[in-house]
Design a protein around this motif. Sequence first.
Motif, short mmCIF file in Angstrom:
data_model
loop_
_atom_site.label_atom_id
_atom_site.label_comp_id
_atom_site.label_asym_id
_atom_site.label_seq_id
_atom_site.Cartn_x
_atom_site.Cartn_y
_atom_site.Cartn_z
N TYR A 11 7.66 19.84 33.99
CA TYR A 11 6.81 19.96 32.81
C TYR A 11 7.59 19.78 31.50
O TYR A 11 6.99 19.82 30.43
CB TYR A 11 6.12 21.32 32.81
N MET A 12 8.89 19.56 31.60
CA MET A 12 9.74 19.39 30.42
C MET A 12 9.67 17.94 29.94
O MET A 12 9.38 17.03 30.71
CB MET A 12 11.19 19.75 30.74
N GLU A 13 9.94 17.74 28.66
CA GLU A 13 10.00 16.40 28.10
C GLU A 13 11.14 15.63 28.76
O GLU A 13 12.23 16.16 28.95
CB GLU A 13 10.22 16.45 26.59
N ILE A 14 10.89 14.37 29.08
CA ILE A 14 11.88 13.57 29.79
C ILE A 14 13.16 13.37 28.97
O ILE A 14 14.26 13.38 29.52
CB ILE A 14 11.28 12.21 30.24
N ASP A 15 13.03 13.22 27.65
CA ASP A 15 14.23 13.04 26.83
C ASP A 15 15.10 14.29 26.81
O ASP A 15 16.32 14.20 26.71
CB ASP A 15 13.86 12.62 25.41
N VAL A 16 14.48 15.45 26.91
CA VAL A 16 15.25 16.70 26.99
C VAL A 16 15.98 16.77 28.33
O VAL A 16 17.15 17.13 28.39
CB VAL A 16 14.32 17.92 26.82
N MET A 17 15.30 16.40 29.39
CA MET A 17 15.90 16.46 30.72
C MET A 17 17.03 15.44 30.87
O MET A 17 17.99 15.67 31.59
CB MET A 17 14.84 16.23 31.79
N ARG A 28 20.55 6.71 26.62
CA ARG A 28 20.92 5.53 25.82
C ARG A 28 20.42 4.24 26.47
O ARG A 28 19.98 3.32 25.79
CB ARG A 28 22.43 5.47 25.64
N ASN A 29 20.50 4.16 27.80
CA ASN A 29 20.09 2.95 28.51
C ASN A 29 18.61 2.92 28.87
O ASN A 29 18.15 1.98 29.50
CB ASN A 29 20.91 2.80 29.79
N HIS A 30 17.88 3.98 28.48
CA HIS A 30 16.45 4.08 28.77
C HIS A 30 16.19 3.95 30.27
O HIS A 30 15.39 3.13 30.72
CB HIS A 30 15.64 3.05 27.99
N GLU A 31 16.90 4.77 31.03
CA GLU A 31 16.77 4.75 32.48
C GLU A 31 16.34 6.12 32.99
O GLU A 31 16.63 7.14 32.38
CB GLU A 31 18.11 4.41 33.14
N CYS A 32 15.65 6.12 34.10
CA CYS A 32 15.28 7.35 34.79
C CYS A 32 16.06 7.41 36.09
O CYS A 32 16.28 6.38 36.73
CB CYS A 32 13.79 7.38 35.10
N VAL A 33 16.46 8.59 36.47
CA VAL A 33 17.20 8.78 37.71
C VAL A 33 16.20 9.14 38.81
O VAL A 33 15.42 10.07 38.67
CB VAL A 33 18.24 9.92 37.56
N HIS A 34 16.22 8.36 39.88
CA HIS A 34 15.32 8.60 41.01
C HIS A 34 16.12 8.86 42.26
O HIS A 34 17.14 8.23 42.49
CB HIS A 34 14.40 7.40 41.22
N VAL A 46 20.76 7.79 44.98
CA VAL A 46 20.32 7.88 43.59
C VAL A 46 20.29 6.48 43.01
O VAL A 46 21.24 5.71 43.16
CB VAL A 46 21.29 8.77 42.77
N ARG A 47 19.17 6.16 42.36
CA ARG A 47 19.03 4.86 41.71
C ARG A 47 18.53 5.06 40.29
O ARG A 47 17.77 5.96 40.00
CB ARG A 47 18.05 3.97 42.46
N PHE A 48 18.97 4.16 39.41
CA PHE A 48 18.56 4.19 38.02
C PHE A 48 17.50 3.12 37.81
O PHE A 48 17.72 1.95 38.10
CB PHE A 48 19.76 3.94 37.11
N ILE A 49 16.34 3.54 37.28
CA ILE A 49 15.22 2.65 37.05
C ILE A 49 14.95 2.57 35.55
O ILE A 49 14.87 3.59 34.88
CB ILE A 49 13.95 3.17 37.77
N LYS A 50 14.80 1.35 35.03
CA LYS A 50 14.49 1.17 33.61
C LYS A 50 13.13 1.75 33.29
O LYS A 50 12.21 1.66 34.10
CB LYS A 50 14.49 -0.32 33.25
N GLU A 51 13.00 2.34 32.12
CA GLU A 51 11.73 2.93 31.69
C GLU A 51 10.71 1.83 31.46
O GLU A 51 11.01 0.74 31.10
CB GLU A 51 11.92 3.69 30.38
#
Length: 51
Positions: A11-17, A28-34, A46-51
């Motif tokens: 429930y937290m903001e993604i930029d805070v997490m 900085r790279n606008h990526e999410c960790v999945h 673990v993979r990094f996915i672009k937003e």
Amino acid sequence: MTDYFDDYSPYMEIDVMKQVDGYPMTRRNHECVHLFYCPYCQNEEVRFIKE
């Protein structure tokens, strides 16, 4: 991946997490960790996915 940190993480903001996800470049790279999991070989990846 940060959704698994604790009960309130989803429930937290993604930029805070992204500040506490353990990967300094995600914000900085606008990526999410999945986290990917294979139930057959029980491998986690673990993979990094672009937003």
